[in-house]
Design a protein around this motif. Sequence first.
Motif, mmCIF file in Angstrom:
data_model
loop_
_atom_site.group_PDB
_atom_site.id
_atom_site.type_symbol
_atom_site.label_atom_id
_atom_site.label_comp_id
_atom_site.label_asym_id
_atom_site.label_seq_id
_atom_site.Cartn_x
_atom_site.Cartn_y
_atom_site.Cartn_z
ATOM 1 N N LEU A 8 82.112 29.208 26.842
ATOM 2 C CA LEU A 8 83.560 28.404 27.254
ATOM 3 C C LEU A 8 83.009 26.885 27.807
ATOM 4 O O LEU A 8 83.430 25.889 27.449
ATOM 5 N N GLU A 9 81.727 27.189 28.406
ATOM 6 C CA GLU A 9 81.134 26.131 28.924
ATOM 7 C C GLU A 9 80.645 25.201 28.018
ATOM 8 O O GLU A 9 80.777 23.886 27.833
ATOM 9 N N LEU A 10 80.124 25.520 26.656
ATOM 10 C CA LEU A 10 79.663 24.968 25.650
ATOM 11 C C LEU A 10 80.837 24.164 25.075
ATOM 12 O O LEU A 10 80.749 23.231 24.805
ATOM 13 N N LEU A 11 81.967 24.895 24.807
ATOM 14 C CA LEU A 11 83.389 24.136 24.355
ATOM 15 C C LEU A 11 83.566 23.186 25.237
ATOM 16 O O LEU A 11 83.984 22.053 24.614
ATOM 17 N N GLU A 12 83.463 23.349 26.440
ATOM 18 C CA GLU A 12 84.271 22.264 27.460
ATOM 19 C C GLU A 12 83.200 21.083 27.370
ATOM 20 O O GLU A 12 83.721 19.925 27.358
ATOM 21 N N ASN A 13 81.942 21.439 27.483
ATOM 22 C CA ASN A 13 81.005 20.217 27.254
ATOM 23 C C ASN A 13 81.279 19.595 26.168
ATOM 24 O O ASN A 13 81.044 18.323 25.832
ATOM 25 N N THR A 14 81.330 20.154 24.917
ATOM 26 C CA THR A 14 81.541 19.501 23.796
ATOM 27 C C THR A 14 82.713 18.643 23.514
ATOM 28 O O THR A 14 82.728 17.542 23.128
ATOM 29 N N GLU A 15 83.750 19.112 23.972
ATOM 30 C CA GLU A 15 85.115 18.465 24.002
ATOM 31 C C GLU A 15 84.811 17.120 24.895
ATOM 32 O O GLU A 15 85.411 16.048 24.581
ATOM 33 N N LYS A 16 84.255 17.244 26.032
ATOM 34 C CA LYS A 16 84.016 16.190 26.942
ATOM 35 C C LYS A 16 83.116 15.252 26.401
ATOM 36 O O LYS A 16 83.399 13.868 26.509
ATOM 37 N N SER A 17 82.012 15.565 25.556
ATOM 38 C CA SER A 17 81.197 14.683 24.985
ATOM 39 C C SER A 17 81.964 13.961 23.840
ATOM 40 O O SER A 17 81.722 12.724 23.755
ATOM 41 N N LEU A 18 82.727 14.684 23.031
ATOM 42 C CA LEU A 18 83.589 13.881 22.096
ATOM 43 C C LEU A 18 84.564 12.873 22.450
ATOM 44 O O LEU A 18 84.469 11.843 22.057
ATOM 45 N N ASN A 19 85.140 13.219 23.486
ATOM 46 C CA ASN A 19 85.992 12.360 24.297
ATOM 47 C C ASN A 19 85.461 11.045 24.638
ATOM 48 O O ASN A 19 85.867 10.011 24.524
ATOM 49 N N GLU A 20 84.247 11.302 25.373
ATOM 50 C CA GLU A 20 83.602 10.273 25.888
ATOM 51 C C GLU A 20 83.100 9.239 24.692
ATOM 52 O O GLU A 20 83.205 7.914 24.869
ATOM 53 N N MET A 21 82.439 9.649 23.865
ATOM 54 C CA MET A 21 82.090 9.174 22.593
ATOM 55 C C MET A 21 83.110 8.482 21.704
ATOM 56 O O MET A 21 82.853 7.257 21.280
ATOM 57 N N PHE A 22 84.118 9.018 21.515
ATOM 58 C CA PHE A 22 85.237 8.348 20.783
ATOM 59 C C PHE A 22 86.114 7.267 21.575
ATOM 60 O O PHE A 22 86.190 6.258 21.023
ATOM 61 N N VAL A 23 85.982 7.504 22.763
ATOM 62 C CA VAL A 23 86.736 6.587 23.718
ATOM 63 C C VAL A 23 85.780 5.128 23.678
ATOM 64 O O VAL A 23 86.369 3.808 23.332
ATOM 65 N N ARG A 24 84.487 5.431 23.675
ATOM 66 C CA ARG A 24 83.487 4.256 23.831
ATOM 67 C C ARG A 24 83.444 3.844 22.359
ATOM 68 O O ARG A 24 83.349 2.514 21.991
ATOM 69 N N THR A 25 83.528 4.477 21.249
ATOM 70 C CA THR A 25 83.471 3.975 19.713
ATOM 71 C C THR A 25 84.798 3.522 19.293
ATOM 72 O O THR A 25 84.715 2.533 18.675
ATOM 73 N N TYR A 26 85.839 4.216 19.407
ATOM 74 C CA TYR A 26 87.039 3.894 18.724
ATOM 75 C C TYR A 26 88.057 3.261 19.633
ATOM 76 O O TYR A 26 89.233 2.611 19.218
ATOM 77 N N GLY A 27 87.879 3.642 20.876
ATOM 78 C CA GLY A 27 88.850 2.643 21.877
ATOM 79 C C GLY A 27 90.392 3.126 21.984
ATOM 80 O O GLY A 27 90.714 4.589 21.546
ATOM 81 N N LYS A 28 91.022 2.104 21.860
ATOM 82 C CA LYS A 28 92.525 2.405 21.894
ATOM 83 C C LYS A 28 93.233 3.280 20.747
ATOM 84 O O LYS A 28 93.861 4.191 21.035
ATOM 85 N N PRO A 29 92.950 3.019 19.607
ATOM 86 C CA PRO A 29 93.221 4.071 18.441
ATOM 87 C C PRO A 29 92.949 5.405 18.633
ATOM 88 O O PRO A 29 93.950 6.262 18.435
ATOM 89 N N TYR A 30 92.032 5.799 19.396
ATOM 90 C CA TYR A 30 91.532 7.039 19.708
ATOM 91 C C TYR A 30 92.459 7.637 20.541
ATOM 92 O O TYR A 30 93.025 8.643 20.644
ATOM 93 N N MET A 31 92.480 6.742 21.764
ATOM 94 C CA MET A 31 93.192 7.425 22.980
ATOM 95 C C MET A 31 94.591 7.245 22.750
ATOM 96 O O MET A 31 95.212 8.340 23.191
ATOM 97 N N GLN A 32 95.126 6.617 21.892
ATOM 98 C CA GLN A 32 96.742 6.812 21.371
ATOM 99 C C GLN A 32 96.674 8.191 20.533
ATOM 100 O O GLN A 32 97.966 8.610 20.281
ATOM 101 N N ASN A 33 95.658 8.499 20.004
ATOM 102 C CA ASN A 33 95.943 9.870 19.034
ATOM 103 C C ASN A 33 94.963 10.956 19.579
ATOM 104 O O ASN A 33 94.463 11.911 18.727
ATOM 105 N N SER A 34 94.543 11.151 20.881
ATOM 106 C CA SER A 34 93.615 11.957 21.216
ATOM 107 C C SER A 34 94.200 13.284 21.213
ATOM 108 O O SER A 34 93.333 14.341 21.447
#
Length: 507
Positions: free
Chosen positions: A55-81
């Motif tokens: 479960l910790e692995l899943l939580e870390n993976t989700e957190k990593s994806l969210n941080e990278m997608f916010v940084r990479t895709y910005g608003k379009p990602y946040m609107q569809n997160s």
Amino acid sequence: MLGIRTVLWTLSVALSVVTGADFKAHNCSEVRQASIAKGFSFENVPLQEMSEFFLELLENTEKSLNEMFVRTYGKPYMQNSEVFQNLFAELKRYYTGGNVNLEEMLNDFWSRLLERMFTLLNSQYVITEDYLECISKYTDQLKPFGDVPKKLKAQVTRAFIVARTFVQGLSVGREVASRVSKVSSTPACIRALTKMMYCPYCQAMPSVKPCNNYCLNVMKGCLANQADLDPEWNQYIDAMLLVAQRLEGPFNIESVMEPIDVKISEAIMNMQDNSVQLSYKVFQGCGQPKPSGMGGRSTRGISDVFNARFRPYSPEERPTTAAGTSLDRLLIDIKEKLKLFKKFWSNLPEDICKPHRVTAGNATDDDHCWNGHTKGRYFPEVLKDGLTNQVNNPEVGVDITRPDTFIRQQIMALRVMTNKLKNAYNGNDIYFQDSSDEGSGSGSGSGCTEACITEFDFASTEAPVVGADRSGSGPMEDSAAATHPAPSAALLASLALSALALHRLWR
């Protein structure tokens, strides 16, 4: 039998530490102090219970994806997160025991992502729900995300089936050990133990220890039903080790989940790169949608948003969890411990009757041990393990026609779990009861609280008496029983040492 319960408690605690039973960070300091006070060495026991790894692995993976997608895709990602949040929520629900069809869930994720992406890439048009429904009919033909969905589906499905079943297996082993430790001793067993431990005192021989073979026969009689767990327990251990091999090899959930953000990004970029051809094919099949009135197509803006790419994923970069370990290191440790627990139940008499601790020694011709009547040699041969072999036990009266139904239920629980493990080894999904409907909260790694180990949830009732009382007990036994009306407390002196044997293995 307090000493035997100590051994089984140690086994269940060992498995609990691995499974992270209920996700609460229990403080282990009081347990350590109490155990050290009884003479046990707990130098390798953690100060706090370890969190559950997967479960910790899943939580870390989700957190990593969210941080990278916010940084990479910005608003379009946040609107569809929420599309990605739902993906991880469903993965967690599956892992914790939810009735989730992984293939259908992943197909739904890619369908939702296609709808959002197509809408973004064609913002100059009004894309209705009916139009999106039409697009979904052409998904297999269009392959908007390349071969990423197909590959990822196979990897995620296999990895999660194995991980979930493995943790469920650890939980079942813990529960079986915990429940068997609650089985009551029979009157015949209590009488035999009292005779073995205290009758020497009645004859002014307090320093004389029981003969080793005498002790073994007593314990084989007392633990006749527990020994019958061994065949199914050993098959369960073997199945756990097989599934552990899958976790180390092609079904490694860590190697699947760590780069999942990169793989999803590759799929997004594949659709972006082919957006013109994709839209043309969709328009051919579903018709031209109505203009939105926003003017010219904002292709450049959308292109800029999706042109960013992640750096290549390096398998050598193996992140660790908060517990400071990776899956490979964790599995090595678990496999070593599982191997040491084979034949655990049939070895209990030997572990309890430790020479020079509980008993006088191993020599059968030892004339200086307590043989149940006086100081001298113990002549009866040591019986084999199991209920049926106790028909002529010279020390404990055992009714072999009345097997302990509670222990038989635990044998069935092990059999059911072993079957699930074998199916998981072959990549087959097995339904686990969805505990979310019962309000169990986050639960354990199996999605169950301590009262829920499998769909077979056996009630923890006192086991029926197994064993026929021997008639004509001599005055020595009656005197000892009258002098020590609570023999379970006295058993600590002789049986608590058996926990040392298990700790030695676990260490």
